[in-house]
Enzyme design. Structure first.
Site, mmCIF file in Angstrom:
data_model
loop_
_atom_site.group_PDB
_atom_site.id
_atom_site.type_symbol
_atom_site.label_atom_id
_atom_site.label_comp_id
_atom_site.label_asym_id
_atom_site.label_seq_id
_atom_site.Cartn_x
_atom_site.Cartn_y
_atom_site.Cartn_z
ATOM 1 N N ASP A 11 19.683 17.540 -0.605
ATOM 2 C CA ASP A 11 19.066 16.695 -1.610
ATOM 3 C C ASP A 11 18.422 15.476 -0.612
ATOM 4 O OD1 ASP A 11 21.094 15.289 -1.243
ATOM 5 O OD2 ASP A 11 21.391 15.028 -3.464
ATOM 6 N N GLU A 34 20.628 13.299 0.851
ATOM 7 C CA GLU A 34 21.773 12.112 0.969
ATOM 8 C C GLU A 34 22.677 12.254 2.070
ATOM 9 O OE1 GLU A 34 23.796 11.968 -2.749
ATOM 10 O OE2 GLU A 34 22.293 11.355 -3.944
ATOM 11 N N GLN A 53 11.865 -10.053 10.962
ATOM 12 C CA GLN A 53 11.529 -10.465 9.707
ATOM 13 C C GLN A 53 12.584 -11.659 9.429
ATOM 14 O OE1 GLN A 53 8.330 -9.706 8.375
ATOM 15 N NE2 GLN A 53 9.417 -9.299 6.516
ATOM 16 N N HIS A 99 16.574 -11.217 17.916
ATOM 17 C CA HIS A 99 15.307 -11.870 18.215
ATOM 18 C C HIS A 99 15.578 -13.446 17.739
ATOM 19 C CE1 HIS A 99 11.052 -12.311 18.424
ATOM 20 N NE2 HIS A 99 10.880 -12.571 17.154
ATOM 21 N N LYS A 110 1.440 -19.590 26.995
ATOM 22 C CA LYS A 110 0.419 -18.490 26.239
ATOM 23 C C LYS A 110 -0.590 -19.764 25.601
ATOM 24 C CE LYS A 110 2.876 -14.299 25.000
ATOM 25 N NZ LYS A 110 3.363 -13.655 23.769
ATOM 26 N N ASP A 142 12.273 -10.003 28.464
ATOM 27 C CA ASP A 142 11.970 -10.404 27.192
ATOM 28 C C ASP A 142 12.920 -9.566 26.282
ATOM 29 O OD1 ASP A 142 10.805 -11.657 25.008
ATOM 30 O OD2 ASP A 142 8.711 -10.730 25.598
ATOM 31 N N SER A 192 7.061 -4.302 22.305
ATOM 32 C CA SER A 192 6.445 -3.056 21.419
ATOM 33 C C SER A 192 5.357 -2.662 22.050
ATOM 34 C CB SER A 192 6.500 -3.535 19.864
ATOM 35 O OG SER A 192 5.912 -4.989 20.046
ATOM 36 N N THR A 193 4.130 -3.212 21.771
ATOM 37 C CA THR A 193 3.028 -2.701 22.338
ATOM 38 C C THR A 193 2.768 -2.948 23.956
ATOM 39 O OG1 THR A 193 1.694 -4.885 22.330
ATOM 40 C CG2 THR A 193 1.581 -3.401 20.215
ATOM 41 N N THR A 239 1.588 -7.928 26.222
ATOM 42 C CA THR A 239 2.055 -9.310 26.846
ATOM 43 C C THR A 239 2.411 -8.965 28.328
ATOM 44 O OG1 THR A 239 2.602 -10.447 24.845
ATOM 45 C CG2 THR A 239 3.622 -11.149 26.900
#
Lengths: 279, 279
Positions: A32, A34, A90, A122, A183, A209, A213-214, A217
């Site tokens: 299921d 779990e 976050q 972070h 920057k 760094d 991610s992308t 920079t």
């Protein structure tokens, strides 16, 4: 004794090879959906190693289940080593109504764990949300070891001021110069990078760094360094949270890209296992 | 005020139609796979409705993030309504080294929630693991309403002794007879069902259970009832945790299969929304 979660399987062989004592665990999934976990042994003090990359939420719940099983078997002290900590970006409310997600996760882990060890969080200040001993481990040593010879008498740079401490930590280990890019926001969607205030002409450069991610920079920084006459450009980061195609794009723009193995990726060439085994 | 998690979206329209006041929430996913939530409003007391079917762990983490956002916006009292509670069947240690997973989840939710409401928990005793008010809601009323007329002067049965209280609750609402089957283990892999001790000849029968997964028990019970001369055989359950093909197999063996909408399935014809709105 260590227990390895499914988000740290890629570290297991090296941990064993370097003398880490592992308590076996069975981790599978019921039909299921779990998770089912079972620890095959017990100890008074246990360190659960679990990196919480994608699928983040499954890795997090697994940590709770493993901890419950270990407590049930009599563990008194539980330590969590979370090389990559999910939701760490976050770390503040940007728009009203948002959670501080990293706080929510830290509070949740504190139900079962006495101590928390992470790599290069972070925002290290968010460790305060964990009710217990919480330590931010630095990958500077292993990054310096990996790039030291290649860099020679080079320079270590941070892509922005916020990452300067990371560049400094690596540079000081190697006795090299360090600085950071500026920057400048030129429009709501465009950021211009200003040349750095150190002479990179003819020198090898390492840009450091916490997360890639992308890779945008890093690519901009590398191009700027070429214009400034830099010799070789290396890029290092702790966590390779690569977006689709980012590894290829960054690799094409630099002489070498290497990240640590807090997240397993094709360029996770720098191991944090020696740091984990020191704990 | 209610906040609807992504595991309760299927209840939202009915909740609104019946007068439930909903606080809107934005729930999406970042490109790296992390969940993003945001509540668009606030209140002193908020009830988060979230069913934790597959993907269970994502639904659970979402509850924590929503709660953090609501606390951040000043909520003083948070109630969790979890129609289907993930990991509820992992309610004891069967093999040494296993967790009591339902305990782990309850403890985790108690970090943020003051009260917990669930429907027909597999083992209601496990509510004790939630540090706060914890209530097991019964679907007997809505099941009785749905099948009452169809059953007529019929009989309500539980597939085994453990589920008898469920059959009793439905039967008493309808003023009908109730009983349960006996399961006899004839080999390590085989269980035989014994005929029930009530006369079902010419009568309609409703079999009631908490969860249907493979449906094997329900099919055996239905076949036995046909042999005993039952007229129509209906099957009801609270949670339709159906394994692949189970809906079709059970539907073929009985006159009607209906479960509640704690989990959205093609046969979730019985709504628990009226019960939620009474809270």
């Amino acid at each position: 004794m260590f227990v390895i979660g499914s988000g740290a399987r890629h570290l297991e062989d090296e941990m064993k090879a370097l003398g880490g004592r592992i308590l076996d665990a069975e981790i599978k999934r019921f039909p299921d959906g779990e998770k089912y976990v079972r620890v095959l042994g017990s100890s008074e003090e246990v360190t659960v190693v679990q990196s919480t990359f994608r699928p983040q939420d499954e890795h997090l719940v697994e940590m709770i289940l493993l901890a419950d099983a270990l407590r049930e078997r009599g563990a008194r002290k539980l330590r969590a080593v979370v090389p990559y900590f999910a939701y760490s970006r976050q770390d503040r409310v940007t728009k009203e109504g948002e959670p501080v997600s990293v706080r929510a996760v830290m509070r949740t882990l504190a139900v079962y764990y006495d101590e928390l060890y992470v790599f290069d969080l972070h925002n290290p200040e968010t460790l305060k949300f964990f009710q217990g001993k919480a330590v931010n481990l630095s990958p500077a040593g292993v990054i310096a070891d990996y790039f030291g010879e290649k860099l020679g008498e080079g320079v270590v740079l941070a892509p922005d001021k916020g990452a300067l401490m990371r560049a400094k930590a690596v540079a000081e280990r190697l006795g090299l110069e360090y600085s950071h890019f500026h920057k400048v926001r030129v429009s709501p969607t465009e950021v211009r990078m200003e040349p750095v205030d150190v002479d990179v002409k003819g020198k090898n450069v390492l840009i450091v760094d916490d997360i890639i991610s992308t890779g945008g920079t890093m690519i901009r920084a590398a191009n700027l360094l070429r214009e400034m006459g830099a010799e070789k450009v290396f890029v290092a980061a702790t966590h390779g949270v690569f977006a689709e195609g980012a590894i290829e794009r960054v690799s094409k723009a630099v002489d070498e890209l290497a990240v640590t193995n807090t997240i397993p990726t094709p360029v996770s060439k720098i191991s944090v296992v020696p740091e984990i085994l020191k704990l």
